[in-house]
Design a protein around this motif. Structure first.
Motif, PDB file in Angstrom:
ATOM      1  N   VAL A 162       0.840  -1.198   0.000  1.00  0.00           N
ATOM      2  CA  VAL A 162       0.000   0.000   0.000  1.00  0.00           C
ATOM      3  C   VAL A 162       0.873   1.245   0.000  1.00  0.00           C
ATOM      4  O   VAL A 162       0.650   2.193  -0.771  1.00  0.00           O
ATOM      5  N   ARG A 163       1.891   1.245   0.858  1.00  0.00           N
ATOM      6  CA  ARG A 163       2.788   2.395   0.930  1.00  0.00           C
ATOM      7  C   ARG A 163       3.534   2.602  -0.390  1.00  0.00           C
ATOM      8  O   ARG A 163       3.776   3.745  -0.816  1.00  0.00           O
ATOM      9  N   ALA A 164       3.907   1.517  -1.039  1.00  0.00           N
ATOM     10  CA  ALA A 164       4.610   1.628  -2.319  1.00  0.00           C
ATOM     11  C   ALA A 164       3.697   2.232  -3.384  1.00  0.00           C
ATOM     12  O   ALA A 164       4.132   3.057  -4.202  1.00  0.00           O
ATOM     13  N   ASP A 165       2.432   1.826  -3.394  1.00  0.00           N
ATOM     14  CA  ASP A 165       1.462   2.401  -4.331  1.00  0.00           C
ATOM     15  C   ASP A 165       1.347   3.904  -4.123  1.00  0.00           C
ATOM     16  O   ASP A 165       1.317   4.688  -5.079  1.00  0.00           O
ATOM     17  N   GLU A 166       1.267   4.305  -2.864  1.00  0.00           N
ATOM     18  CA  GLU A 166       1.097   5.717  -2.552  1.00  0.00           C
ATOM     19  C   GLU A 166       2.355   6.518  -2.908  1.00  0.00           C
ATOM     20  O   GLU A 166       2.260   7.652  -3.396  1.00  0.00           O
ATOM     21  N   ALA A 167       3.508   5.912  -2.702  1.00  0.00           N
ATOM     22  CA  ALA A 167       4.761   6.574  -3.064  1.00  0.00           C
ATOM     23  C   ALA A 167       4.857   6.747  -4.581  1.00  0.00           C
ATOM     24  O   ALA A 167       5.311   7.789  -5.080  1.00  0.00           O
ATOM     25  N   GLN A 168       4.422   5.728  -5.305  1.00  0.00           N
ATOM     26  CA  GLN A 168       4.460   5.811  -6.764  1.00  0.00           C
ATOM     27  C   GLN A 168       3.511   6.894  -7.270  1.00  0.00           C
ATOM     28  O   GLN A 168       3.820   7.608  -8.229  1.00  0.00           O
ATOM     29  N   ALA A 169       2.360   7.023  -6.629  1.00  0.00           N
ATOM     30  CA  ALA A 169       1.410   8.070  -7.004  1.00  0.00           C
ATOM     31  C   ALA A 169       2.052   9.448  -6.823  1.00  0.00           C
ATOM     32  O   ALA A 169       1.877  10.345  -7.665  1.00  0.00           O
ATOM     33  N   GLN A 170       2.804   9.609  -5.753  1.00  0.00           N
ATOM     34  CA  GLN A 170       3.490  10.876  -5.519  1.00  0.00           C
ATOM     35  C   GLN A 170       4.545  11.139  -6.585  1.00  0.00           C
ATOM     36  O   GLN A 170       4.692  12.264  -7.080  1.00  0.00           O
ATOM     37  N   GLU A 171       5.253  10.088  -6.967  1.00  0.00           N
ATOM     38  CA  GLU A 171       6.283  10.226  -8.006  1.00  0.00           C
ATOM     39  C   GLU A 171       5.661  10.655  -9.335  1.00  0.00           C
ATOM     40  O   GLU A 171       6.253  11.425 -10.088  1.00  0.00           O
ATOM     41  N   PHE A 172       4.448  10.145  -9.597  1.00  0.00           N
ATOM     42  CA  PHE A 172       3.751  10.496 -10.841  1.00  0.00           C
ATOM     43  C   PHE A 172       3.067  11.860 -10.745  1.00  0.00           C
ATOM     44  O   PHE A 172       2.529  12.359 -11.726  1.00  0.00           O
ATOM     45  N   GLY A 173       3.080  12.447  -9.535  1.00  0.00           N
ATOM     46  CA  GLY A 173       2.437  13.736  -9.353  1.00  0.00           C
ATOM     47  C   GLY A 173       0.930  13.666  -9.251  1.00  0.00           C
ATOM     48  O   GLY A 173       0.239  14.652  -9.520  1.00  0.00           O
ATOM     49  N   LEU A 174       0.413  12.502  -8.846  1.00  0.00           N
ATOM     50  CA  LEU A 174      -1.032  12.345  -8.723  1.00  0.00           C
ATOM     51  C   LEU A 174      -1.494  12.932  -7.389  1.00  0.00           C
ATOM     52  O   LEU A 174      -1.097  12.470  -6.333  1.00  0.00           O
ATOM     53  N   SER A 175      -2.339  13.937  -7.448  1.00  0.00           N
ATOM     54  CA  SER A 175      -2.832  14.571  -6.230  1.00  0.00           C
ATOM     55  C   SER A 175      -4.269  14.192  -5.928  1.00  0.00           C
ATOM     56  O   SER A 175      -4.793  14.526  -4.867  1.00  0.00           O
ATOM     57  N   GLY A 176      -4.917  13.528  -6.864  1.00  0.00           N
ATOM     58  CA  GLY A 176      -6.301  13.120  -6.666  1.00  0.00           C
ATOM     59  C   GLY A 176      -6.608  11.844  -7.418  1.00  0.00           C
ATOM     60  O   GLY A 176      -5.824  11.404  -8.266  1.00  0.00           O
ATOM     61  N   VAL A 177      -7.727  11.253  -7.088  1.00  0.00           N
ATOM     62  CA  VAL A 177      -8.168  10.021  -7.719  1.00  0.00           C
ATOM     63  C   VAL A 177      -9.662  10.128  -8.052  1.00  0.00           C
ATOM     64  O   VAL A 177     -10.351  10.969  -7.477  1.00  0.00           O
ATOM     65  N   PRO A 178     -10.119   9.285  -9.004  1.00  0.00           N
ATOM     66  CA  PRO A 178      -9.401   8.201  -9.669  1.00  0.00           C
ATOM     67  C   PRO A 178      -8.425   8.722 -10.724  1.00  0.00           C
ATOM     68  O   PRO A 178      -8.625   9.777 -11.307  1.00  0.00           O
ATOM     69  N   ALA A 179      -7.395   7.926 -10.949  1.00  0.00           N
ATOM     70  CA  ALA A 179      -6.399   8.235 -11.974  1.00  0.00           C
ATOM     71  C   ALA A 179      -6.104   6.962 -12.745  1.00  0.00           C
ATOM     72  O   ALA A 179      -5.740   5.945 -12.153  1.00  0.00           O
ATOM     73  N   PHE A 180      -6.279   7.029 -14.053  1.00  0.00           N
ATOM     74  CA  PHE A 180      -6.072   5.873 -14.926  1.00  0.00           C
ATOM     75  C   PHE A 180      -4.877   6.168 -15.829  1.00  0.00           C
ATOM     76  O   PHE A 180      -4.919   7.098 -16.639  1.00  0.00           O
ATOM     77  N   VAL A 181      -3.813   5.399 -15.662  1.00  0.00           N
ATOM     78  CA  VAL A 181      -2.619   5.577 -16.491  1.00  0.00           C
ATOM     79  C   VAL A 181      -2.591   4.439 -17.507  1.00  0.00           C
ATOM     80  O   VAL A 181      -2.430   3.265 -17.148  1.00  0.00           O
ATOM     81  N   ILE A 182      -2.744   4.786 -18.754  1.00  0.00           N
ATOM     82  CA  ILE A 182      -2.863   3.802 -19.825  1.00  0.00           C
ATOM     83  C   ILE A 182      -1.539   3.687 -20.575  1.00  0.00           C
ATOM     84  O   ILE A 182      -0.995   4.691 -21.057  1.00  0.00           O
ATOM     85  N   ALA A 183      -1.034   2.454 -20.643  1.00  0.00           N
ATOM     86  CA  ALA A 183       0.218   2.156 -21.350  1.00  0.00           C
ATOM     87  C   ALA A 183       1.365   2.998 -20.824  1.00  0.00           C
ATOM     88  O   ALA A 183       2.300   3.316 -21.569  1.00  0.00           O
ATOM     89  N   GLN A 184       1.301   3.348 -19.532  1.00  0.00           N
ATOM     90  CA  GLN A 184       2.344   4.145 -18.878  1.00  0.00           C
ATOM     91  C   GLN A 184       2.618   5.452 -19.623  1.00  0.00           C
ATOM     92  O   GLN A 184       3.704   6.014 -19.536  1.00  0.00           O
ATOM     93  N   LYS A 185       1.579   5.945 -20.315  1.00  0.00           N
ATOM     94  CA  LYS A 185       1.762   7.130 -21.151  1.00  0.00           C
ATOM     95  C   LYS A 185       0.605   8.107 -21.040  1.00  0.00           C
ATOM     96  O   LYS A 185       0.817   9.312 -20.894  1.00  0.00           O
ATOM     97  N   TYR A 186      -0.625   7.600 -21.117  1.00  0.00           N
ATOM     98  CA  TYR A 186      -1.789   8.473 -21.119  1.00  0.00           C
ATOM     99  C   TYR A 186      -2.455   8.483 -19.746  1.00  0.00           C
ATOM    100  O   TYR A 186      -2.716   7.426 -19.167  1.00  0.00           O
TER     101      TYR A 186
END
Length: 212
Positions: A162-186
């Motif tokens: 769970v902590r790793a997921d949240e850390a990755q969200a921070q790295e991606f700059g995600l400040s809110g959800v839901p967030a769908f990242v398609i093909a690691q690009k869109y």
């Protein structure tokens, strides 16, 4: 094609977004080729059941009247009703979702998807998803053996996940959800209409090397 989705069980738009996503995927001709990975996100890691209603929480958080907060909830409920969600904000118990995220990740790796049940428990059934007994009932309803669930919940396993997921969200700059990242690009943010999600899927698919 890889899909990464961040959401929180205490987020009504995540519930709506999941329904929209399911509709989009049902119309995607290559859905069997999708590698969908759900990730944890806590909108409020400090959330606790303090007896406060959703309406009171929103009014306090956004400095608005309770009447305005209730009006906002009614609008969300109308959106949800269009995709079969029976939101009952008057019954919602504001609760920490950390253990619910642990359980969802663990169940997923054992071939069970408890996300719908967890969302429904929080937003429609007035259940406290931070309560271990509630989580056990949800898991058992999802065809998971009770003894295994109880052992898992006591273990503290998947805390790091769970902590790793949240850390990755921070790295991606995600400040809110839901967030769908398609093909690691869109990135598709929020509970976008199914048509928008399907368009993003089709666009990403056409750009995939060796997609045939």
């Amino acid at each position: 094609m890889r899909i990464d989705i961040w959401s929180d069980f205490a987020c009504p738009f995540c519930f709506i977004g999941k329904k929209h996503w399911d509709l989009a995927v049902s119309k995607f001709p290559h859905r069997e080729r999708l590698d969908v990975r759900w990730h944890s996100f806590e909108l409020d890691p400090q959330a606790r059941n303090k007896g406060q209603t959703v309406t009171q929480m929103l009014a306090q958080k956004y400095r608005m009247t309770e009447a305005k907060a209730r009006q906002m909830n009614e609008g969300v409920a109308q959106q949800g009703a269009r995709v079969g969600i029976a939101f009952d904000f008057d019954r919602v118990i504001l609760a920490n979702t950390f253990d619910a995220h642990r359980l969802a990740l663990w169940a997923q790796e054992h071939g069970r998807d408890l996300r719908e049940g967890l969302f429904r428990a929080y937003f429609s059934e007035g259940l406290d998803v931070s309560d271990a007994e509630v989580l056990v009932r949800i898991a058992v309803a999802g065809k998971v053996e009770e003894a295994l669930v109880r052992t898992f919940l006591r273990s503290g396993e998947y805390t790091d996940r769970v902590r790793a997921d949240e850390a990755q969200a921070q790295e991606f700059g995600l400040s809110g959800v839901p967030a769908f990242v398609i093909a690691q690009k869109y990135l598709v943010s929020g509970a976008q209409p199914p048509e928008a999600m399907l368009e993003a899927l089709n666009t990403a698919w056409e750009e995939q090397p060796g997609k045939a």
